[in-house]
Design an enzyme around this catalytic site. Structure first.
Site, PDB file in Angstrom:
ATOM      1  N   LYS A 143       0.828  -1.203   0.000  1.00  0.00           N
ATOM      2  CA  LYS A 143       0.000   0.000   0.000  1.00  0.00           C
ATOM      3  C   LYS A 143       0.863   1.255   0.000  1.00  0.00           C
ATOM      4  CE  LYS A 143      -4.038  -2.022   2.296  1.00  0.00           C
ATOM      5  NZ  LYS A 143      -4.912  -1.997   3.491  1.00  0.00           N
ATOM      6  N   CYS A 188      -0.847   0.997   6.292  1.00  0.00           N
ATOM      7  CA  CYS A 188      -1.170   0.035   7.353  1.00  0.00           C
ATOM      8  C   CYS A 188      -2.158  -1.006   6.837  1.00  0.00           C
ATOM      9  CB  CYS A 188      -1.806   0.736   8.561  1.00  0.00           C
ATOM     10  SG  CYS A 188      -0.814   2.030   9.311  1.00  0.00           S
ATOM     11  N   ASP A 189      -2.117  -2.163   7.453  1.00  0.00           N
ATOM     12  CA  ASP A 189      -3.120  -3.183   7.155  1.00  0.00           C
ATOM     13  C   ASP A 189      -3.333  -4.033   8.396  1.00  0.00           C
ATOM     14  OD1 ASP A 189      -4.637  -4.405   4.682  1.00  0.00           O
ATOM     15  OD2 ASP A 189      -3.952  -6.083   5.918  1.00  0.00           O
ATOM     16  N   SER A 190      -4.599  -4.328   8.696  1.00  0.00           N
ATOM     17  CA  SER A 190      -4.928  -5.082   9.905  1.00  0.00           C
ATOM     18  C   SER A 190      -5.671  -6.377   9.574  1.00  0.00           C
ATOM     19  CB  SER A 190      -5.798  -4.235  10.845  1.00  0.00           C
ATOM     20  OG  SER A 190      -5.126  -3.073  11.269  1.00  0.00           O
ATOM     21  N   GLY A 214       0.088  -4.395  10.327  1.00  0.00           N
ATOM     22  CA  GLY A 214       1.359  -4.137   9.679  1.00  0.00           C
ATOM     23  C   GLY A 214       1.489  -2.647   9.420  1.00  0.00           C
TER      24      GLY A 214
END
EC number: 3.6.1.9
Length: 208
Positions: free
Chosen positions: A50, A74-76, A111
């Site tokens: 991203k 960010c990634d969750s 992340g």
């Protein structure tokens, strides 16, 4: 100025809480291309992708003030009983998940990836950023016992459909969470202590 590579309103709210000057550029990646049975590797790969996507698109005017610039992605994902869970696809799936969560625990992994530069000599940031800081922050979430009526009413609000795992700690779903072990803001989608650490390491500051 910070660029947030996310359309998440929850992450925007966290940045606004700190009065950080930021802009939003939504990344356009095919998340389905990323597969891993290791949830930490997966959220890290997605957050990097991203960020990199926005970096490659972001062209700026070098005559602007010579300030450090960073792009944050960010990634969750939620890990529960060995499964990796993103957002529920529909209400039925959300109900099924919450029924399983009742009186149990899972781990929310986010992340984080910060690409930064400290000078604006080149017009294309992707060719000249000074560094990359990446990490995964994990928070254990302990759920209370949930009744079927509560679960159904909650899912009817529509909130779970927009959240990794299927619940929002900063919304109505907070009443279902007995306790957490770790960073609260990480569960929302961005660890603010990590952001402070990363910006300091990049030679930037929350207080400027």
């Amino acid at each position: 100025m910070l660029i947030l590579a996310s359309a998440s309103q929850a992450r925007r709210n966290l940045l606004e809480q700190l009065s950080i000057k930021y802009a939003v550029m939504v990344s356009h990646i095919d998340e389905g291309k990323y597969n891993s049975q290791n949830v930490k590797e997966l959220v890290q790969a997605l957050s990097f992708a991203k960020t990199e996507s926005v970096v490659s698109e972001y062209i700026f005017n070098c005559r602007k003030e010579n300030k450090a610039l960073a792009i944050l992605g960010c990634d969750s994902l939620f890990e529960f009983d060995g499964e990796i869970l993103g957002k529920p696809r529909n209400k039925s799936e959300a109900i099924c998940r919450l029924e399983k969560f009742s009186s149990k625990s899972g781990i929310l992994h986010t992340g984080h990836c910060l690409m930064y530069r400290q000078n604006l000599n080149n017009k294309v940031i992707g060719k000249s950023f000074d560094g990359i800081i990446c990490d995964v922050v994990s928070t254990r979430i302990n759920f209370s016992e949930l009744s079927n009526v509560e679960i159904t009413k909650y899912v009817e609000t529509g909130e779970p459909i927009n959240c990794a795992g299927g619940f929002a700690i900063d919304g109505k779903g907070a009443v279902f969470i007995k306790s957490i072990e770790g960073c609260y803001s990480n569960v929302i989608g961005l660890s603010l202590p990590w952001l402070r650490y990363a910006l300091n390491k990049a030679g930037m500051s929350l207080w400027k």
